[in-house]
Motif scaffolding. Structure first.
Motif, PDB file in Angstrom:
ATOM      1  N   LYS A  33      50.373  26.931   0.004  1.00 50.86           N
ATOM      2  CA  LYS A  33      50.967  27.918   0.900  1.00 50.86           C
ATOM      3  C   LYS A  33      49.900  28.891   1.436  1.00 50.86           C
ATOM      4  O   LYS A  33      49.927  29.291   2.595  1.00 50.86           O
ATOM      5  N   ILE A  34      48.974  29.259   0.563  1.00 47.27           N
ATOM      6  CA  ILE A  34      47.907  30.185   0.972  1.00 47.27           C
ATOM      7  C   ILE A  34      47.044  29.522   2.048  1.00 47.27           C
ATOM      8  O   ILE A  34      46.683  30.124   3.054  1.00 47.27           O
ATOM      9  N   ILE A  35      46.736  28.250   1.819  1.00 48.59           N
ATOM     10  CA  ILE A  35      45.947  27.518   2.815  1.00 48.59           C
ATOM     11  C   ILE A  35      46.708  27.495   4.130  1.00 48.59           C
ATOM     12  O   ILE A  35      46.139  27.724   5.211  1.00 48.59           O
ATOM     13  N   GLY A  36      48.009  27.257   4.036  1.00 43.80           N
ATOM     14  CA  GLY A  36      48.844  27.249   5.234  1.00 43.80           C
ATOM     15  C   GLY A  36      48.762  28.577   5.973  1.00 43.80           C
ATOM     16  O   GLY A  36      48.607  28.618   7.203  1.00 43.80           O
ATOM     17  N   GLU A  37      48.819  29.664   5.219  1.00 43.32           N
ATOM     18  CA  GLU A  37      48.750  30.991   5.862  1.00 43.32           C
ATOM     19  C   GLU A  37      47.393  31.206   6.526  1.00 43.32           C
ATOM     20  O   GLU A  37      47.308  31.737   7.638  1.00 43.32           O
ATOM     21  N   ASN A  38      46.345  30.755   5.847  1.00 38.68           N
ATOM     22  CA  ASN A  38      45.009  30.894   6.444  1.00 38.68           C
ATOM     23  C   ASN A  38      44.895  30.088   7.731  1.00 38.68           C
ATOM     24  O   ASN A  38      44.345  30.541   8.727  1.00 38.68           O
ATOM     25  N   LEU A  39      45.438  28.868   7.691  1.00 43.75           N
ATOM     26  CA  LEU A  39      45.373  28.021   8.887  1.00 43.75           C
ATOM     27  C   LEU A  39      46.117  28.698  10.039  1.00 43.75           C
ATOM     28  O   LEU A  39      45.618  28.745  11.170  1.00 43.75           O
ATOM     29  N   THR A  40      47.295  29.238   9.760  1.00 42.57           N
ATOM     30  CA  THR A  40      48.073  29.873  10.822  1.00 42.57           C
ATOM     31  C   THR A  40      47.305  31.053  11.422  1.00 42.57           C
ATOM     32  O   THR A  40      47.277  31.245  12.637  1.00 42.57           O
ATOM     33  N   ARG A  41      46.641  31.817  10.576  1.00 42.25           N
ATOM     34  CA  ARG A  41      45.840  32.938  11.060  1.00 42.25           C
ATOM     35  C   ARG A  41      44.709  32.437  11.980  1.00 42.25           C
ATOM     36  O   ARG A  41      44.471  32.986  13.064  1.00 42.25           O
ATOM     37  N   ILE A  42      44.055  31.378  11.567  1.00 45.54           N
ATOM     38  CA  ILE A  42      42.958  30.822  12.377  1.00 45.54           C
ATOM     39  C   ILE A  42      43.503  30.289  13.711  1.00 45.54           C
ATOM     40  O   ILE A  42      42.913  30.526  14.766  1.00 45.54           O
ATOM     41  N   PHE A  43      44.626  29.619  13.652  1.00 41.21           N
ATOM     42  CA  PHE A  43      45.261  29.147  14.895  1.00 41.21           C
ATOM     43  C   PHE A  43      45.566  30.331  15.815  1.00 41.21           C
ATOM     44  O   PHE A  43      45.415  30.225  17.031  1.00 41.21           O
ATOM     45  N   GLY A  44      45.992  31.439  15.225  1.00 43.45           N
ATOM     46  CA  GLY A  44      46.330  32.624  16.021  1.00 43.45           C
ATOM     47  C   GLY A  44      45.132  33.179  16.772  1.00 43.45           C
ATOM     48  O   GLY A  44      45.266  33.742  17.866  1.00 43.45           O
ATOM     49  N   ASN A  45      43.940  33.001  16.204  1.00 42.68           N
ATOM     50  CA  ASN A  45      42.728  33.526  16.844  1.00 42.68           C
ATOM     51  C   ASN A  45      42.068  32.532  17.796  1.00 42.68           C
ATOM     52  O   ASN A  45      41.185  32.914  18.564  1.00 42.68           O
ATOM     53  N   ALA A  46      42.483  31.272  17.730  1.00 44.62           N
ATOM     54  CA  ALA A  46      41.791  30.243  18.517  1.00 44.62           C
ATOM     55  C   ALA A  46      42.110  30.386  19.999  1.00 44.62           C
ATOM     56  O   ALA A  46      43.261  30.551  20.380  1.00 44.62           O
ATOM     57  N   LYS A  47      41.054  30.328  20.804  1.00 46.06           N
ATOM     58  CA  LYS A  47      41.244  30.490  22.258  1.00 46.06           C
ATOM     59  C   LYS A  47      41.405  29.142  22.964  1.00 46.06           C
ATOM     60  O   LYS A  47      42.052  29.044  23.990  1.00 46.06           O
ATOM     61  N   GLY A  48      40.767  28.113  22.417  1.00 44.99           N
ATOM     62  CA  GLY A  48      40.826  26.804  23.065  1.00 44.99           C
ATOM     63  C   GLY A  48      41.581  25.804  22.195  1.00 44.99           C
ATOM     64  O   GLY A  48      42.516  26.173  21.482  1.00 44.99           O
ATOM     65  N   ARG A  49      41.157  24.553  22.261  1.00 43.98           N
ATOM     66  CA  ARG A  49      41.809  23.533  21.445  1.00 43.98           C
ATOM     67  C   ARG A  49      41.470  23.758  19.972  1.00 43.98           C
ATOM     68  O   ARG A  49      40.430  24.312  19.638  1.00 43.98           O
ATOM     69  N   VAL A  50      42.386  23.332  19.106  1.00 48.92           N
ATOM     70  CA  VAL A  50      42.059  23.315  17.684  1.00 48.92           C
ATOM     71  C   VAL A  50      42.005  21.857  17.238  1.00 48.92           C
ATOM     72  O   VAL A  50      42.931  21.086  17.494  1.00 48.92           O
TER      73      VAL A  50
END
Lengths: 556, 556
Positions: B210-227
């Motif tokens: 779940k923690i990894i999931g939260e980290n991924l979501t945060r990173i997705f939130g900051n991504a400007k282009g494709r992930v």
């Protein structure tokens, strides 16, 4: 224009950027060049059979007369190991601290070239002057004693190269990094900083060697039998700490392994390592003392199959065998790529009954490189106008660049340089200004540079699928097969157990040959390529492998 | 005596002890054998060119009629990858959870043998019964969905094999490990525990997915282009989490890489992965959407040169190229041995302008194996009489044994077993009782077991120094050289650039041949061995390399 060009400093890394190893940086101004470090790199697994890799110094050979000297930050192989090959081509003066030169001397002696080389021991605080440069050495801490940063005073400003470093307030030898000097240079406007990026991904601080020393002493206190410690021979302070822990419990010390014996002898001779009279014993004499009065300091912490510790673990060491009750401390961490070798080593030692202590279960090693907080301190003291992250793979260099940006540095002033790229600097600005010839020269046995891409590609192919040689004797006059085809193979299948397959393969070649003979083809190249194709398809269908196929036609 | 022998349970690991991979454990009682897992191992670098390694099952082939079935803990290759090779030799029923069998099916289909195999989907809570055994599956958490431990109720007591596991109180799929069942069995007196030792060196707890999931979501939130996210295709819960993070920001999802496409299709079909209608797009269509509305989930997290991410990084992928602004997340950690490949991959992606997020700089991956505190919980719930640490190299097994001792277990009840060793158990005691045939079978192309030590030794030698073939045609009647010697070489030196050396080498062979001819030696073996020796010495003196020398004599 000529005058303007003359008034620029050029910085050209010929190795060490985007890679670990073969550090060599060129600083050029007008008619002068000084060089920082001259290292080698150890080949990756993709460089099949290659022993060492050194930097291509074509650019320096083309500018022979300019080169004033090589300045060495410290005595690790990736900073001094290229010297014998370099000096054979371009014999210039070498400058370094006492221990660094001690190690260089031993290396040059092995190459039987010491008498022809000029080694100059520097004194901290004094500057070496050329027409345009003043070069000074500044004390740092690292995983080898007597390490230094180098500051080069150029007509355009001060350039500081940290070498490999970390900040240790309580080093074993008391030689604390000279933060004052860095601070003072920082006040005099530093033009360019080049700093070690190895640990730029790691947050926080590197633990002091003193903590490792305390841990070692505690482990020695609990050990019931012999203690065998593997470490890097060049980590003289670590070895000193192991000696200290040994003496605390009345243990005699024996060195094992060629580089451990050699480097500790140099370090003791030069006063960098201390072992009281009578406490050093030969490995031949370890059986004369009770187990709990013996420490063996050995090489092989990377699981190198030929090093002492691996030989001890595999019972092929001539003088040392693991005994029940032995404690083995691996006071090192894996160099990337060596993880599996070390794991096998640990397994073998445990299975022989030794108690094995390694970093995953106790803190018995610490890195020699600065982590993020230490890098921040260095940047803040030095306050450079321009910055090149050095020593590291691209990922490390980039993290270091981001760290500098995080400290407020203008990203335009940070240069991600590649090996061979020129950075031209003046007090007013800096820019990338083209490239010089650069690259990797591979050393294999006695050959320098004679192993190239073709040979490496063949070695890779051979290692995966082996080779099959087809030999046939042809009578040129009548265009008929006199003898053969004979098939021999290595690394493909085991000949003795694959007779059927190889007999079928011979039939395939025979059929192909007959076709060629019928058509009276006398161009050997065509015959060979037909054989290659037919046999290749046959073998792939039968085995899903593609060995190298080498047809040899003998003309009678 | 016969009756006494009959009343014992035998546990025989045929793989997975003292190594990572090819897990296969035999449980035998009287006339019955059940098998837990049937994995493969990926070859180490020392197994030149070998594709896969499976367990030697001679013991089972010798006891064919006893084997009642194979019970699979989960669908990872090191637990199911050996099945096609096993079932070809011994076709027995296979039992597992739905997803595990889904993966097995796809594997058997590839080998075109699905129709001949019997796959039985198990239901949690129900037991599979044979004459002497009752087998039940117990839910666990791991880095693949639908993982289970297996409990085997034998006439002598309960045996529990954890499979690979960790304890995750908040798994992505809500399938929490069934601690109650372990506790209940623990109350019924468990005879033997076999438990996963992979992370036995690591203190503390494994972080929740779940923690990894939260980290991924945060990173997705900051991504400007494709992930672009690389992960293990089989880590279905991780992939689900990546999908969730994508949907949260309105990104469409494309899968890239053969195993990612295949496994996600299986997981979606079987209901283990959910992606709303219209959100899954083909890689062919990614250009139809804005960059910040695209996620690509790909294989290649281990830097495998042929996998999608490496091809993207090296610009050899047919459909995906790195664009400025791309974020690449490597949601995996290096399998030991892959560190350098991954480092190169990260470097290449960064140099192409991608932002790369990996575990060293952000927590985007977590292990699927239990750390020390989780292991302690499991031991404490299960309270076994005897214990075998499994799944791990010797160092991990030993740490796990020490952990059990630390919990108060009698060291005499802990068995450090090796592959092939028999542990004989009854409710009264346990002892090592000999060995059965066991070992590694190497698979190279289509060949099973035809690559042995000779071939591997040759491949190693070839990879280091290459080969030199000497061909000579001899007239048997007159004992004279008709043609040659001809010399061809691969992987030693580059022929075109080493003509002088090879000419000299030919002269050396010629001289040796002349000597043999003079002495009228007609034993080809002697001539060959003389050539080998003379040429070997010559080449070593000249180059310090020792290529394989292969003399071929053609008799006319």
């Amino acid at each position: 224009m000529v005058i303007k060009n003359k008034s620029k400093v050029k910085v050209i890394p010929l190795g060490g950027l985007g890679e670990i190893g073969k550090n060599l940086t060129v600083i050029e101004y007008d008619n002068e060049i000084v060089i920082i470090d001259c290292g080698l790199a150890f080949p990756g697994a993709e460089l099949y059979g290659v022993d060492l890799v050194i930097a291509d110094i074509t650019y320096l050979l083309n500018n022979k007369d300019k080169v004033k000297g090589i300045f060495l930050t410290h005595g690790h192989e990736d900073h001094i190991g290229g010297l014998p090959y370099f000096l054979k081509q371009l014999n210039v003066p070498v400058y370094g601290t006492k221990l660094t030169l001690g190690l260089v001397k031993s290396k040059l002696e092995e190459h039987r070239m010491l008498a022809d080389c000029t080694l100059n021991e520097i004194k901290l605080g004094l500057q070496i002057k050329t027409e345009h440069f003043k070069v000074e050495f500044i004390r740092t801490c690292h995983s080898i004693a007597d390490a230094c940063a180098i500051a080069i005073h150029t007509p355009e400003g001060i350039i500081i190269h940290t070498g490999d470093f970390k900040i240790d307030y309580t080093p074993i030898d008391g030689e604390v990094i000279d933060l004052q000097r860095f601070a003072k240079l920082g006040n005099q406007r530093v033009l360019l900083l080049m700093a070690d990026s190895t640990n730029a991904e790691r947050p926080g601080y590197t633990v002091s060697e003193k903590i490792i020393g305390e841990n070692l002493t505690r482990i020695f206190g609990n050990a019931k039998g012999r203690v065998i410690v593997a470490s890097f021979a060049s980590n003289i302070n670590r070895v000193q700490q192991i000696i200290k822990s040994s003496l605390a419990y009345g243990r005699k010390v024996a060195f094992s392994g060629r580089s451990m014996e050699k480097i500790s002898a140099i370090a003791m001779e030069l006063g960098y390592m201390h072992l009281p009279e009578g406490q050093l014993i030969s490995v031949d004499d370890i059986h004369k003392y009770p187990a709990d009065k013996i420490t063996i300091i050995t090489t092989g912490s990377q699981g190198e199959p030929m090093a002492a510790l691996s030989r001890i673990a595999s019972s092929t060491h001539r003088k040392i065998a693991i005994e029940k009750g032995d404690s083995v401390i691996i006071s090192a961490s894996p160099i990337p790529g060596n993880e599996k070798l070390i794991s096998k080593l640990i397994d073998a030692l445990l299975q022989k009954g030794a108690d094995v202590i390694y970093n995953a279960i106790e803190e018995v090693h610490v890195s020699g490189h600065a982590c993020q907080e230490e890098l921040k301190l260095m940047h803040t003291l030095i306050k450079p106008k321009f910055f090149i992250p050095v020593h590291g793979e691209y990922r490390h260099l980039r993290q270091h660049a981001l760290l500098a940006e995080g400290l407020g540095m203008d990203p335009k002033n940070i240069f991600m340089l590649e090996t061979g790229q020129i950075l031209e600097l003046s007090r007013n600005g800096a820019r990338k200004a083209g490239i010089v010839p650069s690259g990797s020269i591979m050393i294999d046995g006695l050959g320098i540079g004679d192993v190239g891409n073709v040979v490496l590609r063949d070695r890779k192919h051979l290692s995966e699928d082996g080779i099959i040689t087809v030999v046939v004797a042809i009578d040129k006059a009548s265009v008929s097969v006199l003898s053969g085809p004979d098939i021999v193979t290595r690394g493909f299948v085991y000949e003795r157990e694959s007779r059927d397959l190889l007999n079928e393969a011979r039939d395939v070649v025979k059929t192909e040959l007959d076709k060629c003979m019928e058509k009276k083809i006398t161009d050997w190249f065509i015959i060979k390529s037909n054989i290659k194709y037919a046999l290749g398809e046959f073998l792939y269908n039968k085995t899903k492998r593609r060995p190298i196929i080498l047809p040899v036609i003998i003309e009678i």
